[in-house]
Design an enzyme around this catalytic site. Structure first.
Site, PDB file in Angstrom:
ATOM      1  N   TRP A   8       7.910   5.089   0.966  1.00  0.00           N
ATOM      2  CA  TRP A   8       7.624   3.886   0.097  1.00  0.00           C
ATOM      3  C   TRP A   8       8.556   4.207  -1.118  1.00  0.00           C
ATOM      4  O   TRP A   8       9.413   3.434  -1.720  1.00  0.00           O
ATOM      5  CB  TRP A   8       6.395   4.009  -0.456  1.00  0.00           C
ATOM      6  CG  TRP A   8       6.131   2.964  -1.655  1.00  0.00           C
ATOM      7  CD1 TRP A   8       5.895   1.550  -1.660  1.00  0.00           C
ATOM      8  CD2 TRP A   8       6.175   3.170  -3.090  1.00  0.00           C
ATOM      9  NE1 TRP A   8       5.666   1.091  -2.708  1.00  0.00           N
ATOM     10  CE2 TRP A   8       5.955   2.037  -3.705  1.00  0.00           C
ATOM     11  CE3 TRP A   8       6.683   4.204  -3.813  1.00  0.00           C
ATOM     12  CZ2 TRP A   8       6.144   1.635  -4.895  1.00  0.00           C
ATOM     13  CZ3 TRP A   8       6.598   4.035  -5.146  1.00  0.00           C
ATOM     14  CH2 TRP A   8       6.586   2.669  -5.614  1.00  0.00           C
ATOM     15  N   GLY A  11      12.018   3.149  -0.040  1.00  0.00           N
ATOM     16  CA  GLY A  11      12.280   1.634  -0.384  1.00  0.00           C
ATOM     17  C   GLY A  11      12.301   1.288  -1.819  1.00  0.00           C
ATOM     18  O   GLY A  11      13.159   0.471  -1.980  1.00  0.00           O
ATOM     19  N   HIS A  12      11.629   1.988  -2.659  1.00  0.00           N
ATOM     20  CA  HIS A  12      11.584   1.742  -4.165  1.00  0.00           C
ATOM     21  C   HIS A  12      12.969   2.093  -4.704  1.00  0.00           C
ATOM     22  O   HIS A  12      13.424   1.224  -5.534  1.00  0.00           O
ATOM     23  CB  HIS A  12      10.560   2.360  -4.800  1.00  0.00           C
ATOM     24  CG  HIS A  12      10.605   2.261  -6.145  1.00  0.00           C
ATOM     25  ND1 HIS A  12       9.951   0.933  -6.739  1.00  0.00           N
ATOM     26  CD2 HIS A  12      10.719   2.971  -7.209  1.00  0.00           C
ATOM     27  CE1 HIS A  12      10.113   0.970  -8.087  1.00  0.00           C
ATOM     28  NE2 HIS A  12      10.612   2.206  -8.335  1.00  0.00           N
ATOM     29  N   MET A  13      13.607   3.259  -4.220  1.00  0.00           N
ATOM     30  CA  MET A  13      14.997   3.522  -4.705  1.00  0.00           C
ATOM     31  C   MET A  13      15.991   2.631  -4.391  1.00  0.00           C
ATOM     32  O   MET A  13      16.891   2.157  -5.102  1.00  0.00           O
ATOM     33  CB  MET A  13      15.334   4.857  -4.113  1.00  0.00           C
ATOM     34  CG  MET A  13      14.437   6.128  -4.810  1.00  0.00           C
ATOM     35  SD  MET A  13      14.739   7.542  -4.213  1.00  0.00           S
ATOM     36  CE  MET A  13      16.351   8.011  -4.599  1.00  0.00           C
TER      37      MET A  13
END
Length: 30
Positions: A8, A11-13
């Site tokens: 996660w 993906g956020h980065m």
């Protein structure tokens, strides 16, 4: 849960990196 958090975070980065050039462009245009 520990195995899901790194995925996660990556993906956020990636989403954040995609948004940064947009903010820079908006700042340059302003």
């Amino acid at each position: 849960a520990d195995n899901r958090r790194p995925i996660w975070n990556l993906g956020h980065m990636v989403n954040a990196l995609k948004q940064i050039p947009t903010f820079l462009x908006d700042g340059a245009n302003a």
